[in-house]
Design a protein around this motif. Structure first.
Motif, PDB file in Angstrom:
ATOM      1  N   PRO A 106      -9.590   8.648  -0.700  1.00  0.00           N
ATOM      2  CA  PRO A 106      -8.977   9.605  -1.630  1.00  0.00           C
ATOM      3  C   PRO A 106      -8.378  10.826  -0.937  1.00  0.00           C
ATOM      4  CG  PRO A 106     -11.370   9.599  -1.847  1.00  0.00           C
ATOM      5  CD  PRO A 106     -11.017   8.419  -1.015  1.00  0.00           C
ATOM      6  N   LEU A 107      -8.867  11.165   0.258  1.00  0.00           N
ATOM      7  CA  LEU A 107      -8.341  12.336   0.971  1.00  0.00           C
ATOM      8  C   LEU A 107      -6.943  12.100   1.516  1.00  0.00           C
ATOM      9  CD1 LEU A 107     -11.530  13.518   2.920  1.00  0.00           C
ATOM     10  CD2 LEU A 107     -10.619  14.363   0.743  1.00  0.00           C
ATOM     11  N   GLU A 112      -2.297   7.209   8.105  1.00  0.00           N
ATOM     12  CA  GLU A 112      -2.405   6.326   9.265  1.00  0.00           C
ATOM     13  C   GLU A 112      -3.840   6.237   9.754  1.00  0.00           C
ATOM     14  OE1 GLU A 112      -0.029   4.430  10.420  1.00  0.00           O
ATOM     15  OE2 GLU A 112       1.316   5.235   8.888  1.00  0.00           O
ATOM     16  N   GLY A 113      -4.651   7.221   9.396  1.00  0.00           N
ATOM     17  CA  GLY A 113      -6.047   7.203   9.817  1.00  0.00           C
ATOM     18  C   GLY A 113      -6.967   6.589   8.781  1.00  0.00           C
ATOM     19  N   SER A 130       0.831  -1.202   0.000  1.00  0.00           N
ATOM     20  CA  SER A 130       0.000   0.000   0.000  1.00  0.00           C
ATOM     21  C   SER A 130       0.870   1.257   0.000  1.00  0.00           C
ATOM     22  CB  SER A 130      -0.936   0.000   1.215  1.00  0.00           C
ATOM     23  OG  SER A 130      -0.197  -0.043   2.422  1.00  0.00           O
ATOM     24  N   ASP A 131       2.014   1.203   0.679  1.00  0.00           N
ATOM     25  CA  ASP A 131       2.908   2.365   0.709  1.00  0.00           C
ATOM     26  C   ASP A 131       3.456   2.668  -0.684  1.00  0.00           C
ATOM     27  OD1 ASP A 131       2.561   2.765   3.409  1.00  0.00           O
ATOM     28  OD2 ASP A 131       4.378   1.669   3.996  1.00  0.00           O
TER      29      ASP A 131
END
Length: 331
Positions: A317-318, A329-330, A277-278
């Protein structure tokens, strides 16, 4: 013969040297690796064959790169088989397996799924890229699609880009041994003649479209040695190349017992992908919020799928792009 003992050679690359002819080489056997590569997508037979050949070539060529380096092989054409891409990741530590991944892109409407695979690439190029890591300029060599196989393209690549006489003998396809289901296997040998002096070939060669061939590079004793090892390799049967009933060491002794064969430590290989994902976030970091908006689905998420392993990723997307409003992270 004990088949179980021979299975231990599957998914390995065995480097060797023929001391009396100044020839080096490798023998590769792929079983589980190739099966995992091909199981990631529902490829038609023609594409499976091209991926199998490219993956085997990548294992044979990639074995020489250093720890933590990456070697990529790409075949691009204007035919229905548009792209074959493979990656070979050198071991992170001595003794650890190398990792291989591969995928293909093709035009389903134009492809003859059961036809001869190689002509369906069309006109294009064969490329090898070596990435030595952060801070280093990647090396890239390109040669036109030539000959009648990807192996022939690889031979032309080494003659043209490295002026290094190279030969591949490959076997791949679906096979079955007692107690196992039908599955893909591949095996082959790579030979390279080590010139005692700097190669002196210049100008056009005698291959397709003026590409260099081994005979354009070697002369004298080197040419005789090269012809000798190739004549012997021509006697190798497909079952000897692909295994598993003939060990690579047995094949080398049968072919080259008079040429001083010397083997080195075998390199294990496995299927492996580096997607995360990173890494997806990093690839999307160049886009604006407006661009990210165009990528957002009706469900309010951005999705991405790895072409190599099929991994599926979903993002808020934000949290994406250089105008991200939220901490990942959120997410």
């Amino acid at each position: 013969m004990n088949i179980g003992s021979n299975i231990a050679w599957d998914d390995t690359v065995l480097p060797f040297q023929l001391d009396r002819t100044d020839t080096r080489g490798r023998v590769a056997r792929l079983d589980g690796v190739l099966e995992q590569v091909l199981s990631q997508h529902d490829y038609p037979p023609a594409i499976e064959a091209l991926i199998a050949e490219a993956t085997l070539l990548t294992a044979l060529i990639g074995q020489t790169i250093k720890l933590k380096w990456k070697l990529s092989l790409q075949v691009r054409g204007d035919g229905p088989a548009r792209l074959i891409a493979t990656d070979y990741y050198g071991p992170t530590e001595d003794g650890e397996p190398a990792r291989i991944r591969a995928y293909a892109s093709f035009d389903k409407e134009r492809l003859d799924p059961n036809g001869d695979p190689f002509p369906q690439i069309g006109k294009g190029y064969f490329a090898i890229l070596i990435d030595q890591g952060a801070g280093m300029t990647p090396y890239q060599g390109i040669t036109p699609i030539a000959g009648g196989s990807l192996a022939a393209c690889a031979e032309a690549y080494f003659a043209q880009s490295e002026q290094l006489p190279t030969r591949f003998a490959l076997s791949f396809g679906q096979s079955q041994v007692p107690g196992q289901s039908l599955h893909w296997r591949a095996g082959g040998m790579m030979l390279q003649q080590m010139p005692k002096a700097s190669p002196g070939a210049s100008g056009g060669g005698s291959g397709d479209n003026g590409l260099l061939l081994a005979e354009d590079i070697l002369e004298g004793n080197e040419a005789e040695n090269w012809n000798h090892v190739n004549v012997l390799l021509d006697t190798a049967e497909e079952i000897e190349l692909i295994g598993p009933t003939v060990q690579p060491t047995e094949l080398l002794v049968r072919l080259y017992h008079e040429d001083g064969p010397r083997v080195f430590d075998a390199q294990p290989v496995k299927f492996g992908c580096t997607c995360s994902s990173d890494r997806v976030r990093q690839s999307l970091s160049i886009y604006s919020a407006k661009d990210i908006g165009h990528m957002t689905t009706d469900e309010g998420i951005v999705t991405a799928d790895c072409q190599f392993c099929g991994a599926h990723y979903e993002f808020d997307p934000l949290t994406l792009g250089f105008e991200a409003e939220k901490d990942p992270e959120g997410d």
